[in-house]
Design a protein around this motif. Structure first.
Motif, PDB file in Angstrom:
ATOM      1  N   PHE A  47     -20.814 -12.450 -28.971  1.00  0.00           N
ATOM      2  CA  PHE A  47     -19.660 -12.369 -28.009  1.00  0.00           C
ATOM      3  C   PHE A  47     -19.461 -13.654 -27.363  1.00  0.00           C
ATOM      4  CE2 PHE A  47     -18.970  -7.958 -29.346  1.00  0.00           C
ATOM      5  CZ  PHE A  47     -17.740  -7.926 -29.709  1.00  0.00           C
ATOM      6  N   ARG A  48     -18.653 -14.581 -27.067  1.00  0.00           N
ATOM      7  CA  ARG A  48     -18.408 -15.470 -26.055  1.00  0.00           C
ATOM      8  C   ARG A  48     -17.034 -15.320 -25.423  1.00  0.00           C
ATOM      9  NH1 ARG A  48     -18.473 -20.298 -29.567  1.00  0.00           N
ATOM     10  NH2 ARG A  48     -17.444 -19.121 -31.014  1.00  0.00           N
ATOM     11  N   ALA A  49     -16.822 -15.900 -24.204  1.00  0.00           N
ATOM     12  CA  ALA A  49     -15.735 -15.678 -23.534  1.00  0.00           C
ATOM     13  C   ALA A  49     -15.373 -16.944 -22.654  1.00  0.00           C
ATOM     14  CB  ALA A  49     -15.728 -14.461 -22.560  1.00  0.00           C
ATOM     15  N   ALA A  50     -14.256 -17.222 -22.218  1.00  0.00           N
ATOM     16  CA  ALA A  50     -13.801 -18.191 -21.749  1.00  0.00           C
ATOM     17  C   ALA A  50     -12.675 -18.132 -20.647  1.00  0.00           C
ATOM     18  CB  ALA A  50     -13.408 -19.614 -22.422  1.00  0.00           C
ATOM     19  N   GLY A  51     -12.531 -18.948 -19.719  1.00  0.00           N
ATOM     20  CA  GLY A  51     -11.401 -18.903 -18.786  1.00  0.00           C
ATOM     21  C   GLY A  51     -11.013 -20.277 -18.536  1.00  0.00           C
ATOM     22  N   VAL A  52      -9.865 -20.511 -18.444  1.00  0.00           N
ATOM     23  CA  VAL A  52      -9.398 -21.925 -18.190  1.00  0.00           C
ATOM     24  C   VAL A  52      -7.890 -21.928 -17.500  1.00  0.00           C
ATOM     25  CG1 VAL A  52     -10.541 -22.704 -20.329  1.00  0.00           C
ATOM     26  CG2 VAL A  52      -8.001 -22.227 -20.404  1.00  0.00           C
ATOM     27  N   SER A  53      -7.585 -22.991 -17.073  1.00  0.00           N
ATOM     28  CA  SER A  53      -6.487 -23.253 -16.198  1.00  0.00           C
ATOM     29  C   SER A  53      -5.305 -23.630 -16.916  1.00  0.00           C
ATOM     30  CB  SER A  53      -6.657 -24.230 -15.145  1.00  0.00           C
ATOM     31  OG  SER A  53      -7.456 -23.529 -14.026  1.00  0.00           O
ATOM     32  N   ALA A  54      -4.289 -22.842 -17.319  1.00  0.00           N
ATOM     33  CA  ALA A  54      -3.147 -23.504 -18.245  1.00  0.00           C
ATOM     34  C   ALA A  54      -1.944 -23.876 -17.394  1.00  0.00           C
ATOM     35  CB  ALA A  54      -2.701 -22.288 -19.111  1.00  0.00           C
ATOM     36  N   GLY A  55      -2.196 -23.839 -16.124  1.00  0.00           N
ATOM     37  CA  GLY A  55      -1.125 -24.347 -15.163  1.00  0.00           C
ATOM     38  C   GLY A  55       0.069 -23.225 -14.960  1.00  0.00           C
ATOM     39  N   ILE A  56      -0.017 -21.866 -15.550  1.00  0.00           N
ATOM     40  CA  ILE A  56       0.919 -21.092 -15.039  1.00  0.00           C
ATOM     41  C   ILE A  56       1.012 -20.632 -13.638  1.00  0.00           C
ATOM     42  CG2 ILE A  56       1.828 -18.658 -15.752  1.00  0.00           C
ATOM     43  CD1 ILE A  56      -0.013 -18.953 -18.244  1.00  0.00           C
ATOM     44  N   LYS A  57      -0.384 -20.323 -13.247  1.00  0.00           N
ATOM     45  CA  LYS A  57      -0.524 -20.266 -11.740  1.00  0.00           C
ATOM     46  C   LYS A  57      -1.101 -21.440 -11.128  1.00  0.00           C
ATOM     47  CE  LYS A  57      -3.552 -16.898 -12.068  1.00  0.00           C
ATOM     48  NZ  LYS A  57      -4.411 -15.568 -11.895  1.00  0.00           N
ATOM     49  N   SER A  58      -0.811 -22.205 -10.006  1.00  0.00           N
ATOM     50  CA  SER A  58      -0.880 -23.362  -9.641  1.00  0.00           C
ATOM     51  C   SER A  58      -2.436 -23.401  -9.155  1.00  0.00           C
ATOM     52  CB  SER A  58      -0.175 -23.889  -8.510  1.00  0.00           C
ATOM     53  OG  SER A  58      -0.361 -23.066  -7.521  1.00  0.00           O
ATOM     54  N   LYS A  59      -3.271 -24.290 -10.123  1.00  0.00           N
ATOM     55  CA  LYS A  59      -4.883 -24.531  -9.685  1.00  0.00           C
ATOM     56  C   LYS A  59      -5.654 -23.356  -9.727  1.00  0.00           C
ATOM     57  CE  LYS A  59      -3.610 -28.119  -6.403  1.00  0.00           C
ATOM     58  NZ  LYS A  59      -3.370 -28.648  -4.950  1.00  0.00           N
ATOM     59  N   ARG A  60      -5.349 -22.515 -10.395  1.00  0.00           N
ATOM     60  CA  ARG A  60      -6.354 -21.179 -10.711  1.00  0.00           C
ATOM     61  C   ARG A  60      -6.450 -20.822 -12.116  1.00  0.00           C
ATOM     62  NH1 ARG A  60      -3.626 -16.752  -7.464  1.00  0.00           N
ATOM     63  NH2 ARG A  60      -5.097 -15.439  -8.105  1.00  0.00           N
ATOM     64  N   LYS A  61      -7.332 -20.236 -12.649  1.00  0.00           N
ATOM     65  CA  LYS A  61      -7.640 -20.071 -13.929  1.00  0.00           C
ATOM     66  C   LYS A  61      -6.563 -18.941 -14.363  1.00  0.00           C
ATOM     67  CE  LYS A  61     -12.517 -21.660 -14.140  1.00  0.00           C
ATOM     68  NZ  LYS A  61     -12.500 -21.799 -12.927  1.00  0.00           N
ATOM     69  N   ASP A  62      -5.928 -19.044 -15.321  1.00  0.00           N
ATOM     70  CA  ASP A  62      -4.824 -18.069 -16.138  1.00  0.00           C
ATOM     71  C   ASP A  62      -4.870 -17.714 -17.542  1.00  0.00           C
ATOM     72  OD1 ASP A  62      -3.976 -20.581 -16.745  1.00  0.00           O
ATOM     73  OD2 ASP A  62      -2.550 -20.640 -15.070  1.00  0.00           O
ATOM     74  N   LEU A  63      -5.809 -18.418 -18.066  1.00  0.00           N
ATOM     75  CA  LEU A  63      -5.967 -18.124 -19.708  1.00  0.00           C
ATOM     76  C   LEU A  63      -7.262 -17.937 -19.927  1.00  0.00           C
ATOM     77  CD1 LEU A  63      -4.080 -17.961 -22.171  1.00  0.00           C
ATOM     78  CD2 LEU A  63      -4.845 -20.432 -22.703  1.00  0.00           C
ATOM     79  N   MET A  64      -7.531 -16.457 -20.561  1.00  0.00           N
ATOM     80  CA  MET A  64      -8.568 -15.869 -21.021  1.00  0.00           C
ATOM     81  C   MET A  64      -8.776 -15.860 -22.453  1.00  0.00           C
ATOM     82  SD  MET A  64     -10.688 -12.584 -21.201  1.00  0.00           S
ATOM     83  CE  MET A  64      -9.606 -12.287 -22.577  1.00  0.00           C
ATOM     84  N   ALA A  65     -10.150 -16.013 -22.726  1.00  0.00           N
ATOM     85  CA  ALA A  65     -10.423 -15.549 -24.523  1.00  0.00           C
ATOM     86  C   ALA A  65     -11.739 -14.975 -24.263  1.00  0.00           C
ATOM     87  CB  ALA A  65     -10.395 -16.731 -25.369  1.00  0.00           C
TER      88      ALA A  65
END
Lengths: 432, 432
Positions: A47-65
């Motif tokens: 398993f691998r996972a990630a969290g990135v900032s899509a810009g839905i919430k300003s300047k915070r990570k908001d997309l996880m896989a």
């Protein structure tokens, strides 16, 4: 459990350490220290996972896989709210269509994609389809989840654009990033992993969760994503998840409201040993999973909006377990009890007031109420406790209110938090 | 409806005037102006009332009596809480034993005489017996009520000593004193009277009430005492009280908690005209009673602990009335909805979240939500309202949230208030 003046990761470590010490872990379980949980030290093999900032919430990570290297057995439980969100509908359908074989979970925070009509359904399907294209798997092998504000169209463009960042981010195998990317009003990321010594091998179970407001058990009450390297048939996995969920995520309450988006999912990647139904290994695995899920559930209560206390409401002596649960839930959700907990006030009258309207069967004269080991109320309405001793218990961050109904052998445990001014502050202006 | 910087009586006048203007009074009803309500200007012919200080609450009035000059028809509804208080048990028995013929109501505030065991039962009986001796009537002709802290023995000596002050106080015929003497965390006394023009005569109905915390409809949710000079058989009186109660005191909620002590009682003294079941006069009287009880119930919501808004939750188009009530109550009791109301936030997602978990039957796509006349949500999850227009409505002290479920003709109305930091402040330290 107010954990102020520390950054969110320190908060998470502190909460985990406090809880880990309280939790009666089975012997076969070894805890993964939270500070070792990043950079490949957290996720089970495969398993691998990630969290990135899509810009839905300003300047915070908001997309996880979360991605499995090969098809994984999957099981999930979903909200029972009639107004369930589009991703819930899509994920249920995908589990059905793929015969519970999954490759990834994709989840955004900041927008719930709930009450968004046909467009919301199209958006949830697009989110899954684009993720599947990115990973070279089938759309129905993707579980999709969302959390955040209700009734606002999903900013799909931002999500699709951010998907491009996922492959690089997966290489970092960050558990912190993934746990952070599903937060809404949570004040710290929630993650924990354990190793379980089975008869011939050790398997890992790792999980992340998010909660905070709108937490009331009636299924999942929040988002929880669990993965293990063990090999488990979907049917057994589903039984284990449902059973453990009833005693963990379904046994917590922050404000009695059940979300439109609740989901708890588990993926078993199959790189580890095979666990057969009815085997001693299955029991070992189940107990570890159950304790891990209770642990994550308690982290959610600790981080309940405005919460400063984690209180276990334990009801025994009920006519049956169902009656015990009614009693425990009514006490756990009573605004008057929760404000008394907040005020550290030994107001047992409110507890019996809540019990009396719960619908549970009992004779009021038989009631016993204890705070930890201190008897507050004994049969015949005898109440001779020391206010000082009560105060000592009530001033703790965590304690147990035990109630004995004197009817039978039914019992139930619910975890709740206090109701504070901060809860009102946070929820008076969530949307705007 | 925050009514700050005025004394409690001015608060009461202001609340009454605001509500009186909003209430759709029947044509046959004439309001008794609150400023004319003292010194004999309030109670129907044949009734006197008093409020005195027994010293249960320091320096505040805490003992109330309403006395009928001759045996009055009586009816009452009581809490359904399993842990009901001793005075509730005693009053129920007295109604039974006296064939619903009553001479007086005696009520203390500051102590609920609930969860007080056998001693509590003896104390409630003593309170009734001493009142009956004072008035020269039978003990079973007395209704007895208490409100206040639970689980503390009733200070019976103080009450018995204070009874001596009642005869003189009755001569003053004060409605203010009586209404004040039943207050707990109420911030103003609640009283209102109306005259009803029947076919050949005019009758008066007058009532006092108290509420504040622990207000959730499941019967009476507070104390309400009503009197009329009309002559009405107990059976008809009971039917009218139960029916009006369902649409008034049972249709309000402050915090979802139902008290151990709730009671609404009515005495019909028989000095006025006789009202026969099925007559036009009975209908006129019933409508006046119903409106008066709704009025008093709304006064309780306005004065809900920490409340700043009175919001009507109106559900229509439900499969049946029962389903409508489930939906309306769930929305009205949702902490998330109540904090959004407090924050003046048009967060309709929380409304549909609450509807979805209510158990009511509907198709989410059919939902309609309005704030007063402003459509917030239309079928198909269409939501195109002006935030400014919504804000204008939400900033009012009182407005209506209308919900249409699109199923049938079932409907229900519940009145609720917002959840504020003051609620937490008040309830965090009520007992100590």
């Amino acid at each position: 459990m107010i954990l102020k003046d520390v950054n969110t990761l320190q908060k998470a470590f502190a909460a985990v350490e406090t809880l880990a010490a309280q939790t009666p872990w089975p012997d076969a379980v070894t805890l993964v220290k939270p500070e070792h949980a990043d950079n490949g030290g957290f996720w089970p093999q495969g398993f691998r996972a990630a969290g990135v900032s899509a810009g839905i919430k300003s300047k915070r990570k908001d997309l996880m896989a979360i991605v499995s290297d090969k098809p994984a057995s999957a099981a999930a439980v979903f909200t029972t709210n009639l107004c369930c969100a589009a991703p819930v509908v899509v994920s249920k359908a995908h589990l059905e269509c793929s015969a519970s074989s999954m490759r990834a979970i994709i989840c955004n925070s900041g927008n719930a994609n709930a009450a968004t009509g046909d467009q919301g359904m199209r958006d949830a399907r697009s989110m899954a389809a684009s993720t599947s294209a990115l990973l070279g798997v089938k759309p129905e092998e993707i579980l999709v989840a969302s959390t955040g504000v209700i009734g606002v169209p999903l900013p799909l463009d931002k999500i699709l654009a951010a998907l491009d960042m996922i492959p690089d981010a997966l290489e970092r195998e960050s558990c912190f990033d993934a746990a952070e990317a599903i937060m809404t009003t949570d004040t710290f990321p929630k993650f924990f992993a354990v190793d379980v010594r089975l008869s011939n091998a050790t398997v890992r179970i790792a999980g992340i969760a998010k909660g905070s407001g709108m937490i009331c058990p009636n299924m999942a009450t929040m988002l929880g994503f669990l993965v293990t390297d063990a090999s488990i048939e979907p049917e057994l996995l589903k039984l284990m998840l449902q059973s453990a969920n009833a005693e963990s995520f379904n046994a917590i309450t922050v404000d009695g409201d059940t979300s439109t988006n609740d989901m708890v999912a588990i993926l078993a990647g199959g790189n580890g040993p095979c666990i057969q139904q009815g085997s001693p290994d299955a029991e070992l695995f189940y107990q570890a999973l159950r304790h891990l899920m209770i642990f994550l559930a308690k982290l959610i209560v600790i981080d309940g909006e405005g919460a400063t206390k984690l209180v276990e409401i334990s009801v025994e002596g009920a006519r049956d377990n169902h009656d015990a649960e009614r009693a425990a839930r009514t006490v756990a959700n009573s605004s008057l009890v929760k404000t008394a907990i907040h005020g550290e006030d030994a107001n047992w009258g409110r507890i019996i007031g809540a019990l009396g309207r719960s619908g549970a069967h009992f004779n009021p004269e038989d009631l016993v109420v204890r705070f930890n080991d201190l008897a507050i109320l004994e049969p015949g309405f005898i109440s001779n406790f020391s206010e000082d001793e009560a105060k000592t218990i009530l001033s703790k961050n965590s304690y147990v209110i035990s109630i004995v109904l004197g009817q039978g052998s039914g019992k139930s445990v619910i975890w709740t938090c206090d109701l504070s001014k901060e809860y009102v502050e946070i929820n008076g202006s969530y949307r705007t």
